[in-house]
Design a protein around this motif. Structure first.
Motif, mmCIF file in Angstrom:
data_model
loop_
_atom_site.group_PDB
_atom_site.id
_atom_site.type_symbol
_atom_site.label_atom_id
_atom_site.label_comp_id
_atom_site.label_asym_id
_atom_site.label_seq_id
_atom_site.Cartn_x
_atom_site.Cartn_y
_atom_site.Cartn_z
ATOM 1 N N THR A 4 1.339 4.445 -0.838
ATOM 2 C CA THR A 4 2.402 3.440 -0.784
ATOM 3 C C THR A 4 2.390 2.578 -2.043
ATOM 4 O OG1 THR A 4 2.280 3.355 1.634
ATOM 5 C CG2 THR A 4 3.337 1.505 0.541
ATOM 6 N N LEU A 5 1.208 2.150 -2.456
ATOM 7 C CA LEU A 5 1.092 1.328 -3.664
ATOM 8 C C LEU A 5 1.454 2.126 -4.914
ATOM 9 C CD1 LEU A 5 -2.182 -0.552 -2.730
ATOM 10 C CD2 LEU A 5 0.095 -1.547 -2.924
ATOM 11 N N LEU A 22 -2.093 3.863 2.491
ATOM 12 C CA LEU A 22 -2.038 2.612 1.726
ATOM 13 C C LEU A 22 -2.012 2.881 0.228
ATOM 14 C CD1 LEU A 22 -2.184 -0.466 1.482
ATOM 15 C CD2 LEU A 22 -4.676 -0.287 1.691
ATOM 16 N N VAL A 78 3.572 -2.155 2.829
ATOM 17 C CA VAL A 78 2.215 -2.473 2.405
ATOM 18 C C VAL A 78 1.481 -3.240 3.502
ATOM 19 C CG1 VAL A 78 0.810 -3.669 0.681
ATOM 20 C CG2 VAL A 78 2.892 -2.487 -0.025
#
Length: 371
Positions: free
Chosen positions: A86-87, A83, A154
């Motif tokens: 990815t951000l 996570l 996301v």
């Protein structure tokens, strides 16, 4: 953001590791059930009322149960890493900081709730996990709408993080209820769903972002969905069958009262239907040269092995190793089915994925193949 930056490869690697860990924890969870170690640790999150780790008196059962619990932490860390990366790839640093604040708030509030619940005689760790799960959901609801590009990744990453927290919550309830067969079965099915979400993340990570179009005739899409339903029915009846067999996690656990022999025969019916539907789907994919053909063939092969293992374990009196292999193969079958369904559509655009270059050079059997 460049599609050839090195961090993209790290994200892809972590996504694969997350998927593998989700499958491994099903294997270790199966080992807990199959060795009768479900109550190897009598408490949660402590192993005993006095010790976090298993004591010598608990023997191998305590080690097996505690090992499965420890792997949960690894799964959670990998999910968080996916996570976060990815951000970062999306340059959503403000959103990442916002998520961190939600996490910190959830931990603080959860810790307070833990001690309050303990003082009231309630299971503190269950309360703590419930608060943490609410914090994850709140963070997702606030941050996801702020994401522009690759919101799909996301969302999938958030689902895995929330799912791991929820699984820890269910795990605690499982121990507190003395391995209630229905909760144990739900725990397994939830693990399979997380494997499917992790595999969906990998599929979408390899795909080009943007609008998508159908990549198969409508009748093939209907056949694919019918196949997925047959797989789901096979999985559910398999869980019910195991819950009433000799491997419910502890020798003293009372099963849920169904006839295991009858359920085994019912479990086989959708399994054989699944083989037939998959054979049709694989043939259609090859004849029409559809992008799902390779995964349909792979899934067919896995299911054929599943049937062989199922027949063997039924004839040999359910040997634990065969049952464990059956459980893991069921999760891999669900993951492959996820890929097949997602490959019913294809991106309209031809470039733009921030993982496109990694997919092009990857030697792993790729979901980007067969376009």
């Amino acid at each position: 953001m460049s599609s050839s930056t090195r961090p993209g490869r790290w994200l892809l690697l972590l996504a694969w590791l997350s998927f593998i860990a989700e499958v491994l924890i099903i294997g270790t969870g199966g080992a807990v059930r199959l060795t009768g170690s479900g109550l190897g640790c009598s408490e949660w999150p402590l192993c005993t009322p006095e010790s976090l780790v298993p004591t010598a008196e608990l023997g191998i059962h305590g080690v097996i149960e505690f090992g499965n619990r420890t792997l949960t932490g690894v799964v959670g860390l990998l999910a968080l890493a996916v996570l976060a990366l990815t951000l970062l790839h999306l340059r959503a640093r403000r959103e990442l900081l916002l998520i961190a604040s939600f996490a910190a708030g959830g931990i603080v509030i959860g810790a307070v709730a833990y001690f309050v619940a303990g003082a009231l005689g309630a299971p503190g760790f269950v309360v703590f996990n419930a608060v943490l799960l609410l914090a994850v959901i709140a963070a997702a609801l606030v941050t996801v709408p702020r994401i522009g590009a690759r919101r799909d990744l996301v969302v999938l990453a958030f689902i895995v993080v929330g799912g791991v927290v929820a699984q820890a919550l269910v795990g605690g309830i499982t121990v507190l209820t003395g391995l209630n067969p229905f909760i144990v079965g739900f725990h397994y099915v939830s693990s399979v769903l997380l494997v499917m979400v992790a595999s969906a993340f990998l599929v979408r990570a390899y795909e080009v972002p943007g609008p998508r179009e159908s990549a198969a005739p409508r009748w093939v899409a209907i056949l694919t969905y019918l196949t997925a339903i047959a797989l789901g029915a096979t999985l559910v009846f398999g869980v019910l069958t195991t819950a009433n067999g000799p491997h419910s996690g502890d020798a003293d656990v009372i099963r849920n009262g169904f006839d295991a022999s009858l359920l085994a025969h019912i479990h086989a019916i959708p399994g054989y239907v699944l083989v037939g539907l998959l054979l049709l789907l694989a043939v259609a994919g090859v004849v029409l040269r559809l992008r799902l053909r390779r995964w349909a063939i792979a899934l067919l092969l896995v299911i054929v092995v599943q049937v062989a293992v199922g027949v063997y374990q039924a004839r040999e009196g359910l040997p634990p190793l065969a049952v464990g292999i059956h459980m893991v193969l069921a999760a891999l079958s669900a993951a492959a089915m996820t890929v097949v369904v997602l490959r019913l559509r294809r991106p309209i655009a031809s470039e733009g994925s921030f993982l496109a270059s990694a997919a092009a050079s990857s030697e792993i059997p790729s979901v980007a193949a067969g376009r």
